[in-house]
Design a protein around this motif. Structure first.
Motif, PDB file in Angstrom:
ATOM      1  N   GLN A   1       0.837  -1.199   0.000  1.00  0.00           N
ATOM      2  CA  GLN A   1       0.000   0.000   0.000  1.00  0.00           C
ATOM      3  C   GLN A   1       0.870   1.247   0.000  1.00  0.00           C
ATOM      4  OE1 GLN A   1      -2.698  -0.275   3.377  1.00  0.00           O
ATOM      5  NE2 GLN A   1      -4.424  -0.352   1.967  1.00  0.00           N
ATOM      6  N   LEU A   2       0.388   2.255  -0.705  1.00  0.00           N
ATOM      7  CA  LEU A   2       1.078   3.528  -0.774  1.00  0.00           C
ATOM      8  C   LEU A   2       0.152   4.632  -0.285  1.00  0.00           C
ATOM      9  CD1 LEU A   2       2.617   3.234  -4.356  1.00  0.00           C
ATOM     10  CD2 LEU A   2       3.757   2.769  -2.189  1.00  0.00           C
ATOM     11  N   GLN A   3       0.725   5.607   0.387  1.00  0.00           N
ATOM     12  CA  GLN A   3      -0.059   6.754   0.841  1.00  0.00           C
ATOM     13  C   GLN A   3       0.723   8.018   0.559  1.00  0.00           C
ATOM     14  OE1 GLN A   3      -1.246   6.632   4.952  1.00  0.00           O
ATOM     15  NE2 GLN A   3      -2.544   8.430   4.776  1.00  0.00           N
ATOM     16  N   ALA A   4       0.157   8.856  -0.287  1.00  0.00           N
ATOM     17  CA  ALA A   4       0.788  10.119  -0.642  1.00  0.00           C
ATOM     18  C   ALA A   4       0.222  11.240   0.210  1.00  0.00           C
ATOM     19  CB  ALA A   4       0.547  10.424  -2.116  1.00  0.00           C
ATOM     20  N   TYR A   5       1.082  12.149   0.626  1.00  0.00           N
ATOM     21  CA  TYR A   5       0.624  13.289   1.405  1.00  0.00           C
ATOM     22  C   TYR A   5       1.609  14.440   1.238  1.00  0.00           C
ATOM     23  CZ  TYR A   5       3.913  11.334   4.822  1.00  0.00           C
ATOM     24  OH  TYR A   5       5.032  10.830   5.437  1.00  0.00           O
ATOM     25  N   GLY A   6       1.187  15.602   1.712  1.00  0.00           N
ATOM     26  CA  GLY A   6       2.045  16.776   1.653  1.00  0.00           C
ATOM     27  C   GLY A   6       1.580  17.858   0.706  1.00  0.00           C
ATOM     28  N   GLY A   7       0.481  17.620   0.000  1.00  0.00           N
ATOM     29  CA  GLY A   7      -0.024  18.635  -0.908  1.00  0.00           C
ATOM     30  C   GLY A   7      -0.600  19.828  -0.165  1.00  0.00           C
ATOM     31  N   GLY A   8      -0.925  20.849  -0.912  1.00  0.00           N
ATOM     32  CA  GLY A   8      -1.498  22.038  -0.307  1.00  0.00           C
ATOM     33  C   GLY A   8      -1.623  23.169  -1.305  1.00  0.00           C
ATOM     34  N   LEU A   9      -1.979  24.331  -0.797  1.00  0.00           N
ATOM     35  CA  LEU A   9      -2.122  25.548  -1.604  1.00  0.00           C
ATOM     36  C   LEU A   9      -0.897  26.427  -1.392  1.00  0.00           C
ATOM     37  CD1 LEU A   9      -3.744  27.566  -3.335  1.00  0.00           C
ATOM     38  CD2 LEU A   9      -4.852  28.324  -1.210  1.00  0.00           C
ATOM     39  N   VAL A  10      -0.206  26.721  -2.485  1.00  0.00           N
ATOM     40  CA  VAL A  10       0.979  27.569  -2.406  1.00  0.00           C
ATOM     41  C   VAL A  10       0.920  28.615  -3.509  1.00  0.00           C
ATOM     42  CG1 VAL A  10       2.426  25.769  -1.382  1.00  0.00           C
ATOM     43  CG2 VAL A  10       2.330  26.027  -3.874  1.00  0.00           C
ATOM     44  N   GLN A  11       1.810  29.586  -3.432  1.00  0.00           N
ATOM     45  CA  GLN A  11       1.893  30.605  -4.472  1.00  0.00           C
ATOM     46  C   GLN A  11       2.982  30.238  -5.484  1.00  0.00           C
ATOM     47  OE1 GLN A  11       2.496  34.296  -2.310  1.00  0.00           O
ATOM     48  NE2 GLN A  11       0.295  34.677  -2.263  1.00  0.00           N
ATOM     49  N   ALA A  12       2.857  30.792  -6.649  1.00  0.00           N
ATOM     50  CA  ALA A  12       3.873  30.567  -7.681  1.00  0.00           C
ATOM     51  C   ALA A  12       5.253  30.955  -7.140  1.00  0.00           C
ATOM     52  CB  ALA A  12       3.536  31.384  -8.923  1.00  0.00           C
ATOM     53  N   GLY A  13       6.228  30.100  -7.411  1.00  0.00           N
ATOM     54  CA  GLY A  13       7.578  30.324  -6.919  1.00  0.00           C
ATOM     55  C   GLY A  13       7.893  29.629  -5.603  1.00  0.00           C
ATOM     56  N   ASP A  14       6.872  29.179  -4.922  1.00  0.00           N
ATOM     57  CA  ASP A  14       7.062  28.494  -3.644  1.00  0.00           C
ATOM     58  C   ASP A  14       7.546  27.057  -3.856  1.00  0.00           C
ATOM     59  OD1 ASP A  14       4.326  29.971  -1.698  1.00  0.00           O
ATOM     60  OD2 ASP A  14       6.316  30.716  -2.246  1.00  0.00           O
ATOM     61  N   SER A  15       7.860  26.414  -2.737  1.00  0.00           N
ATOM     62  CA  SER A  15       8.292  25.016  -2.743  1.00  0.00           C
ATOM     63  C   SER A  15       7.350  24.175  -1.903  1.00  0.00           C
ATOM     64  CB  SER A  15       9.713  24.894  -2.182  1.00  0.00           C
ATOM     65  OG  SER A  15      10.647  25.592  -2.978  1.00  0.00           O
ATOM     66  N   LEU A  16       7.343  22.894  -2.209  1.00  0.00           N
ATOM     67  CA  LEU A  16       6.507  21.953  -1.488  1.00  0.00           C
ATOM     68  C   LEU A  16       7.177  20.587  -1.582  1.00  0.00           C
ATOM     69  CD1 LEU A  16       3.727  22.324  -0.076  1.00  0.00           C
ATOM     70  CD2 LEU A  16       2.660  21.489  -2.166  1.00  0.00           C
ATOM     71  N   ARG A  17       7.084  19.785  -0.532  1.00  0.00           N
ATOM     72  CA  ARG A  17       7.627  18.434  -0.594  1.00  0.00           C
ATOM     73  C   ARG A  17       6.508  17.423  -0.354  1.00  0.00           C
ATOM     74  NH1 ARG A  17      12.227  15.289   2.994  1.00  0.00           N
ATOM     75  NH2 ARG A  17      10.519  15.178   4.527  1.00  0.00           N
ATOM     76  N   LEU A  18       6.336  16.550  -1.303  1.00  0.00           N
ATOM     77  CA  LEU A  18       5.385  15.456  -1.180  1.00  0.00           C
ATOM     78  C   LEU A  18       6.100  14.224  -0.644  1.00  0.00           C
ATOM     79  CD1 LEU A  18       3.421  15.769  -4.548  1.00  0.00           C
ATOM     80  CD2 LEU A  18       3.057  16.983  -2.388  1.00  0.00           C
ATOM     81  N   SER A  19       5.364  13.431   0.106  1.00  0.00           N
ATOM     82  CA  SER A  19       5.886  12.178   0.619  1.00  0.00           C
ATOM     83  C   SER A  19       4.982  11.033   0.204  1.00  0.00           C
ATOM     84  CB  SER A  19       5.982  12.215   2.154  1.00  0.00           C
ATOM     85  OG  SER A  19       6.849  13.239   2.590  1.00  0.00           O
ATOM     86  N   CYS A  20       5.577   9.860   0.087  1.00  0.00           N
ATOM     87  CA  CYS A  20       4.831   8.653  -0.259  1.00  0.00           C
ATOM     88  C   CYS A  20       5.283   7.560   0.692  1.00  0.00           C
ATOM     89  CB  CYS A  20       5.095   8.271  -1.702  1.00  0.00           C
ATOM     90  SG  CYS A  20       4.276   6.748  -2.228  1.00  0.00           S
ATOM     91  N   ALA A  21       4.412   7.219   1.617  1.00  0.00           N
ATOM     92  CA  ALA A  21       4.729   6.193   2.598  1.00  0.00           C
ATOM     93  C   ALA A  21       4.242   4.840   2.101  1.00  0.00           C
ATOM     94  CB  ALA A  21       4.074   6.540   3.930  1.00  0.00           C
ATOM     95  N   ALA A  22       5.117   3.848   2.180  1.00  0.00           N
ATOM     96  CA  ALA A  22       4.792   2.517   1.684  1.00  0.00           C
ATOM     97  C   ALA A  22       4.793   1.517   2.825  1.00  0.00           C
ATOM     98  CB  ALA A  22       5.791   2.096   0.624  1.00  0.00           C
ATOM     99  N   SER A  23       3.950   0.535   2.708  1.00  0.00           N
ATOM    100  CA  SER A  23       3.940  -0.548   3.675  1.00  0.00           C
ATOM    101  C   SER A  23       4.459  -1.810   2.999  1.00  0.00           C
ATOM    102  CB  SER A  23       2.529  -0.786   4.213  1.00  0.00           C
ATOM    103  OG  SER A  23       1.647  -1.088   3.164  1.00  0.00           O
ATOM    104  N   GLY A  24       5.025  -2.702   3.777  1.00  0.00           N
ATOM    105  CA  GLY A  24       5.538  -3.943   3.219  1.00  0.00           C
ATOM    106  C   GLY A  24       7.045  -3.980   3.210  1.00  0.00           C
ATOM    107  N   PRO A  25       7.616  -5.157   3.188  1.00  0.00           N
ATOM    108  CA  PRO A  25       9.073  -5.323   3.340  1.00  0.00           C
ATOM    109  C   PRO A  25       9.870  -5.188   2.051  1.00  0.00           C
ATOM    110  CG  PRO A  25       8.017  -7.461   3.266  1.00  0.00           C
ATOM    111  CD  PRO A  25       6.910  -6.442   3.185  1.00  0.00           C
TER     112      PRO A  25
END
Length: 121
Positions: free
Chosen positions: A1-25
């Motif tokens: 399973q994968l879960q993506a998070y970290g999105g949001g509302l930003v202004q042009a020129g800004d930065s954002l970091r998305l993460s994807c958490a995975a389960s399983g070995p």
């Protein structure tokens, strides 16, 4: 399973970091990719990274602005997005284990639920 998070509302020129958490070995065995889908469009390739992190590919539209990475010890992948533009607005999905091409959404077996990134001008 994968879960993506970290999105949001930003202004042009800004930065954002998305993460994807995975389960399983076996996270470190799989290619991890990010796709995005803007309203009315299909899912488009953004970036992908091999299991070891030694091979990386980017869409031309994000090259030089986005950086994909992964931490296999944490079973987590990342998409660092800098110099964001309004045209980067989309729902971003992480995906893993492509059967063939890294660049084709239909090749991927596993998908996260998506996280919305909105870039205002």
């Amino acid at each position: 399973q994968l879960q993506a998070y970290g999105g949001g509302l930003v202004q042009a020129g800004d930065s954002l970091r998305l993460s994807c958490a995975a389960s399983g070995p076996t996270f470190s065995s799989y290619v991890l990719a990010w796709f995005r889908q803007a309203p009315g469009n299909g899912r488009k390739f953004v970036a992908a990274i091999s299991g070891s992190g030694g091979s990386i590919s980017y869409a031309d539209s994000v090259k030089g602005r986005f950086t994909i990475s992964r931490d296999n010890a944490k079973n987590t992948g990342y998409l660092q997005m800098n110099s964001l533009k309004p045209e980067d607005t989309a729902v971003y999905y992480c995906a893993s284990n492509p059967a063939g091409s890294w660049y084709v959404a239909d090749e991927y077996d596993y998908w996260g639920q998506g996280t919305l990134v909105t870039v205002s001008s």
